[in-house]
Design a protein around this motif. Structure first.
Motif, PDB file in Angstrom:
ATOM      1  N   LEU A  50      49.253  50.549  81.112  1.00  0.00           N
ATOM      2  CA  LEU A  50      49.679  51.261  79.915  1.00  0.00           C
ATOM      3  C   LEU A  50      49.198  52.700  80.019  1.00  0.00           C
ATOM      4  CD1 LEU A  50      48.692  48.533  77.295  1.00  0.00           C
ATOM      5  CD2 LEU A  50      50.881  48.819  78.467  1.00  0.00           C
TER       6      LEU A  50
ATOM      7  N   PHE B 170      53.398  54.487  76.349  1.00  0.00           N
ATOM      8  CA  PHE B 170      53.616  53.210  75.665  1.00  0.00           C
ATOM      9  C   PHE B 170      53.401  53.316  74.167  1.00  0.00           C
ATOM     10  CE2 PHE B 170      49.107  53.295  75.946  1.00  0.00           C
ATOM     11  CZ  PHE B 170      48.624  52.472  74.943  1.00  0.00           C
TER      12      PHE B 170
ATOM     13  N   LEU C 194      58.774  51.382  82.921  1.00  0.00           N
ATOM     14  CA  LEU C 194      59.387  51.992  81.739  1.00  0.00           C
ATOM     15  C   LEU C 194      58.746  53.348  81.492  1.00  0.00           C
ATOM     16  CD1 LEU C 194      60.598  49.177  81.143  1.00  0.00           C
ATOM     17  CD2 LEU C 194      60.022  49.554  78.744  1.00  0.00           C
ATOM     18  N   ASP C 195      59.598  54.325  81.159  1.00  0.00           N
ATOM     19  CA  ASP C 195      59.120  55.660  80.809  1.00  0.00           C
ATOM     20  C   ASP C 195      59.725  56.045  79.468  1.00  0.00           C
ATOM     21  OD1 ASP C 195      58.227  58.194  80.615  1.00  0.00           O
ATOM     22  OD2 ASP C 195      59.100  58.930  82.482  1.00  0.00           O
ATOM     23  N   PHE C 196      58.890  56.079  78.436  1.00  0.00           N
ATOM     24  CA  PHE C 196      59.388  56.344  77.103  1.00  0.00           C
ATOM     25  C   PHE C 196      59.612  57.827  76.826  1.00  0.00           C
ATOM     26  CE2 PHE C 196      58.220  52.015  75.950  1.00  0.00           C
ATOM     27  CZ  PHE C 196      59.216  51.706  75.044  1.00  0.00           C
TER      28      PHE C 196
ATOM     29  N   ILE D 135      54.152  50.945  81.758  1.00  0.00           N
ATOM     30  CA  ILE D 135      54.817  51.498  80.580  1.00  0.00           C
ATOM     31  C   ILE D 135      54.195  52.861  80.304  1.00  0.00           C
ATOM     32  CG2 ILE D 135      55.487  51.118  78.187  1.00  0.00           C
ATOM     33  CD1 ILE D 135      55.006  48.176  78.555  1.00  0.00           C
TER      34      ILE D 135
ATOM     35  N   GLY E  91      61.636  48.415  75.241  1.00  0.00           N
ATOM     36  CA  GLY E  91      60.240  48.069  75.503  1.00  0.00           C
ATOM     37  C   GLY E  91      59.882  46.713  74.931  1.00  0.00           C
TER      38      GLY E  91
ATOM     39  N   ARG F 280      63.170  51.794  71.504  1.00  0.00           N
ATOM     40  CA  ARG F 280      61.976  50.953  71.504  1.00  0.00           C
ATOM     41  C   ARG F 280      62.337  49.484  71.697  1.00  0.00           C
ATOM     42  NH1 ARG F 280      58.733  50.992  66.804  1.00  0.00           N
ATOM     43  NH2 ARG F 280      60.577  51.383  65.551  1.00  0.00           N
TER      44      ARG F 280
END
Length: 903
Positions: free
Chosen positions: A563, A529, A443-445, A526, A481, A478
């Motif tokens: 993280l 994160f 995951l890449d926020f 993540i 996630g 979000r």
């Protein structure tokens, strides 16, 4: 009278006999005592001879005086006779056996004369070390040197060496040390032995012939005034090596190297030249601690004139004069001599050759290919995951995820190379472990597509076989996630249940118990994160709780978190969960990173770009390893590895979630085989769409709420088109009602698409909207009412003499229509307008809704008592069906364009 004299005579005779016997006994006692004293003198004499050795005894004045005693001469003759017999036996059998033993345990440079090997580079990979190392020759006193034998001592992986020089003369000791170090350096591949020199009396450093090695980092000459620093360096290295060995399930570095089939850590040999005086108390204790624990960690001492405790594995050579010495390994009575010294010019050239080879090895720029194993996908993740992440002056630095270091925390400001580090890590892991051994969830926020290339694209159809889920541009989602953490928690529970069933506690044991089941290690990466905790809402609370649960229990079940963040200092919810931080024992700090290492560990402050601190000990300073990370994200690096793995490894494509793109209705699985109206893509780990369940039951209508016209039209179009696929022509009919002229073209486009599929479609764009359809239908009827609140005036109008208005009829349709197979899909531009339409007690007539730009506080009254924590954002909606949901689902409305154009 006669009888009395006879009795007296007998008594006197008995007394005489007693006196005779007592006299004999006393004489025997005196003789025995004298004999015992003599035997004692002989034993003491023999002991004295043995103590100092027969050779020295012949020169000893006290022994010579004792030999004048005739009683001791036979003892001397017997000792000399036995010696002659023993020497004869030694020459015949023992001498050859010793020579063979030393030859067998000192292969190559470890035992051969320096003329035969000095100047050539070592090639031994260092998995195992020779047991003995030659330091000179030895022979029995008073024997000719030709009857001598090579003297070798244990060192690497076994013991330390102490050398005591003769007063005022260190030449022989220096020769032994220099030759021994050259033997070590010339046996192994350059770089596998690192030297540290400290001399209390030399400001410029001892052993000048070896100083060329300093240019390659193979030799460090330490300040004679900073012994504390050297001892702290060695002690910290021992702690680090022991921690790494324990993480690998080993007790010593030797075992770890044997298991890995290679040298995982160079030997450290520290040569300390003292002056015969004991160190101060604290330094003495630290030196003894290093001596006791060093061999198991590959740290060895060569001590010259340095007093140290004998409790450690230690061999000692003590010189009595400039040439002769005794040793602990041979005992008294054996003369030890150093081998002839190495030519200074030859030694210097040999050191320079080793240096040059090391410089060449390091001089070649390390690239991404150097991070990869020679054979792909051959390693097992049963115990742990291990990969090379970078290099320290050519030496590989590894990253380990396992029971001892279950989770990783990565921090670095923008532009520090964090994305490149993640690609290096993922590439190394993917190259070593097959999809059966490793699953990746990424995951890449932040805004960007750093992980998108790991999934099939239009230009590159390949994907990373180990990747199961890739999420990019998740900065506003979000919930995605949170969904990943919820999935990991569920997977954790599944594995824990299997472990309980098999009565085991660890993943390795579970894999042994169920070899037919695939139990890969899971790594969830993540990036950024901290976005999970950016709001003070339910998502933050749930994410913090789930993250803590996975961090605490994931260790034993092979689920690992990586993280990453630019700065973790301000994550309030994260710091409120110390268990998460404590479980992230692997810390990786980019240049200028904050709070990721221990508070007093400032190593990241001075890092150059593209370098990282890798620390497997929760950020404590002694665990620091500085690595240069090669370029892993440019063209021809990671992408080329991915294409190779994609061609060679059978796997299914990972799911891609891209928060910046609206998913296409035509490509979703639920639209291909619809079971009902498809409303939108659920933000979840599983690639699934929200489908409304339609049945002949009250309340089976749908309300779309909000002023986001584009999204509202998309939800209605997706619903209609999917229903058109779910039913064959003749099984259902459609009605489209719209009083807003601007929406006419969109309504007609949907109606036309359904008509092309053969469905009966009726449209109303005028006042006929107020004339409601029948509330029952033999098949299915679907009524799509666009902008219901825009037709309020028409609905509220009541014809003269009419009993009901159009609004009354519409309310009746909503209430009774579903039971008669008539379902309504209406769009209202606000909750209040919906309530006005439904009237008092009409909330139950619309059992499901999709809300767009509507605040959660307004939706609570429609959610059957559930608290809706929702903040509107573009192209997102929240879906709630009171018959199936315990909490709303967040949706992305589909793009129906391609489905509208389908023929």
């Amino acid at each position: 009278m006669l009888g009395r004299r006879e009795r007296r005579q007998r008594a006197e005779n008995a007394l005489a006999r007693l006196r005779s016997v007592l006299g004999l006994a006393l004489g025997a006692a005196v003789g025995g005592h004298e004999q015992a004293l003599l035997h004692k003198r002989q034993l003491e004499f023999e002991r004295a001879v043995q103590r100092i050795g027969l050779a020295k005894a012949t020169r000893d004045r006290e022994i010579a005086e004792q030999l004048t005693d005739p009683a001791l001469a036979p003892v001397w003759e017997r000792i000399t006779r036995e010696r002659d017999d023993s020497y004869a036996e030694w020459r015949r059998d023992g001498l050859g056996a010793v020579r063979e033993l030393v030859a067998a345990h000192t292969p190559g440079p470890a035992g051969q004369p320096w003329q035969e090997w000095l100047g050539t580079l070592g090639t031994d990979p260092g998995v195992r070390s020779p047991r003995l190392w030659r330091i000179g020759t030895a022979h029995v006193e008073h024997e000719s040197p030709e009857h001598g034998f090579p003297l070798a001592v244990p060192l690497l992986e076994h013991a330390h060496l102490r050398l005591n020089s003769a007063r005022g003369n260190r030449t022989a000791v220096d020769s032994i040390v220099e030759t021994l170090l050259l033997r070590l350096l010339s046996t192994f591949t350059p770089g596998l032995v690192r030297l540290h020199l400290w001399d209390i009396g030399h400001l410029t450093g001892p052993l000048p012939n070896l100083h060329p090695l300093t240019a390659a980092g193979l030799l460090v000459v330490h300040d004679p005034t900073r012994l504390d620093d050297l001892l702290a360096l060695l002690a910290g290295h021992i702690r680090k090596v022991h921690a790494n060995a324990l993480r690998a399930g080993r007790t010593t570095l030797k075992d770890a190297c044997a298991a890995a089939g290679r040298r995982v850590e160079p030997w450290r040999v520290a040569v300390l030249f003292g002056n015969g005086e004991r160190l101060d108390e604290e330094q003495y204790r630290e030196l003894n601690r290093i001596a006791r624990t060093g061999p198991d960690a590959g740290v060895h001492l060569v001590l010259v004139d340095m007093p140290v405790s004998a409790s450690s594995p230690l061999e000692t050579v003590t010189f009595t004069d400039a040439e002769q010495a005794s040793s602990s390994i041979t005992g008294p009575g054996v003369v030890v001599r150093a081998d002839p010294p190495v030519s200074a010019s030859v030694a210097s050239r040999a050191a320079a050759a080793i240096r040059d080879d090391m410089v060449v090895r390091r001089g070649r720029p390390r690239s991404f290919i150097d991070l990869l194993p020679r054979v792909l996908g051959q390693e097992s993740s049963r115990e742990e995951l291990r990969t090379v992440i970078g290099f320290d002056e050519g030496d590989p630095i590894e990253l380990v995820l396992g029971d001892a270091t279950p989770h990783a925390l990565v921090a670095g400001p923008s532009g520090s190379g964090k994305t490149n580090l993640l690609y290096a890590m993922l590439g190394g892991l993917a190259a070593r472990y097959s999809p059966r051994e490793l699953e990746l969830y990424l995951l890449d926020f932040k805004e960007g597509v750093s992980f998108a290339g790991l999934t099939p694209g239009t230009k590159d159809p390949s994907w990373l076989p180990q990747a199961r889920l890739v999420g990019v541009n998740v900065n506003t989602d979000r919930e995605f996630g949170l969904a990943l953490l919820r999935y990991l928690s569920q997977e954790l529970a599944r594995r824990a249940e299997a472990a309980k069933r098999q009565e085991v506690t660890k993943l390795a044991e579970l894999r042994d118990a169920e070899p037919e089941v695939s139990w890969p290690r899971v790594v969830a990466v993540i990036d950024e994160f901290q976005a999970l905790f950016s709001g003070r809402d339910q998502i933050t609370q749930q994410a913090a709780a789930l993250l803590e649960d996975v961090a605490r229990r994931g260790r034993s079940q092979g689920i690992h978190l990586v993280l990453a963040s630019q700065d973790i200092a301000g994550i309030e919810a994260f710091w409120g969960k110390p268990a998460v931080y404590d479980q992230c024992t692997l810390r990786i700090a980019m240049p200028k990173a904050k709070r990721v290492l221990a508070q007093d560990n400032l190593a990241a402050n001075t890092l150059p770009r593209w370098h990282v601190v890798v620390n497997h000990d929760s950020g404590i300073s002694h665990g620091n390893e500085v690595a240069h990370v090669p370029d892993a994200s440019s063209r021809g690096t990671f992408d080329e590895l991915q294409r190779r793995l994609w061609r060679e490894v059978e796997s299914s494509a990972p799911r891609l979630f891209d928060g910046a793109h609206q998913p296409s209705l035509l490509t979703t699985a639920e639209f291909a085989t619809p079971r009902g109206p498809v409303l939108g893509q659920i933000i979840d780990v599983a690639d699934r769409a929200a489908v409304l369940r339609l049945e002949a039951a009250p309340g089976r209508n749908l309300a779309v709420l909000g002023t986001a016209t584009e999204d509202a039209l998309a939800v209605l179009a997706s619903s209609a088109l999917s229903l058109g696929r779910a039913y064959a022509p003749g099984e259902c009919e459609f009605e489209f009602w719209c009083h807003v002229e601007s929406l006419r073209d969109n309504v007609l486009a949907v109606a036309d698409a359904l008509h092309r599929r053969g469905h009966t479609v009726r449209t109303r764009f005028d006042a006929s909207i107020a004339d409601m359809a029948e509330e029952t239908c033999p098949g299915k009827r679907f009524v799509f009412f666009y902008a219901v609140d825009g037709a309020t005036q028409l609905l509220e109008r009541k014809e003269v003499g009419a009993v009901q208005s159009g609004l009354d009829k519409f309310r009746s349709l909503l209430k009774h229509g579903p039971a008669g197979n008539v379902h309504t899909f209406g769009w209202w531009r606000g909750v209040a307008r919906l309530k006005d339409t439904l009237g008092f007690g009409g909330n139950d007539d619309v059992g499901a809704w999709v809300a767009l730009d509507v605040q959660g506080s307004e939706l609570n009254q429609l959610a059957a008592g559930q608290l809706v924590d929702w903040s509107p954002r573009p192209h997102r909606a929240v879906f709630f069906d009171r018959t199936t949901h315990s909490r709303p689902d967040v949706l992305i409305p589909f793009d129906p364009t391609s489905a509208l154009e389908e023929r």
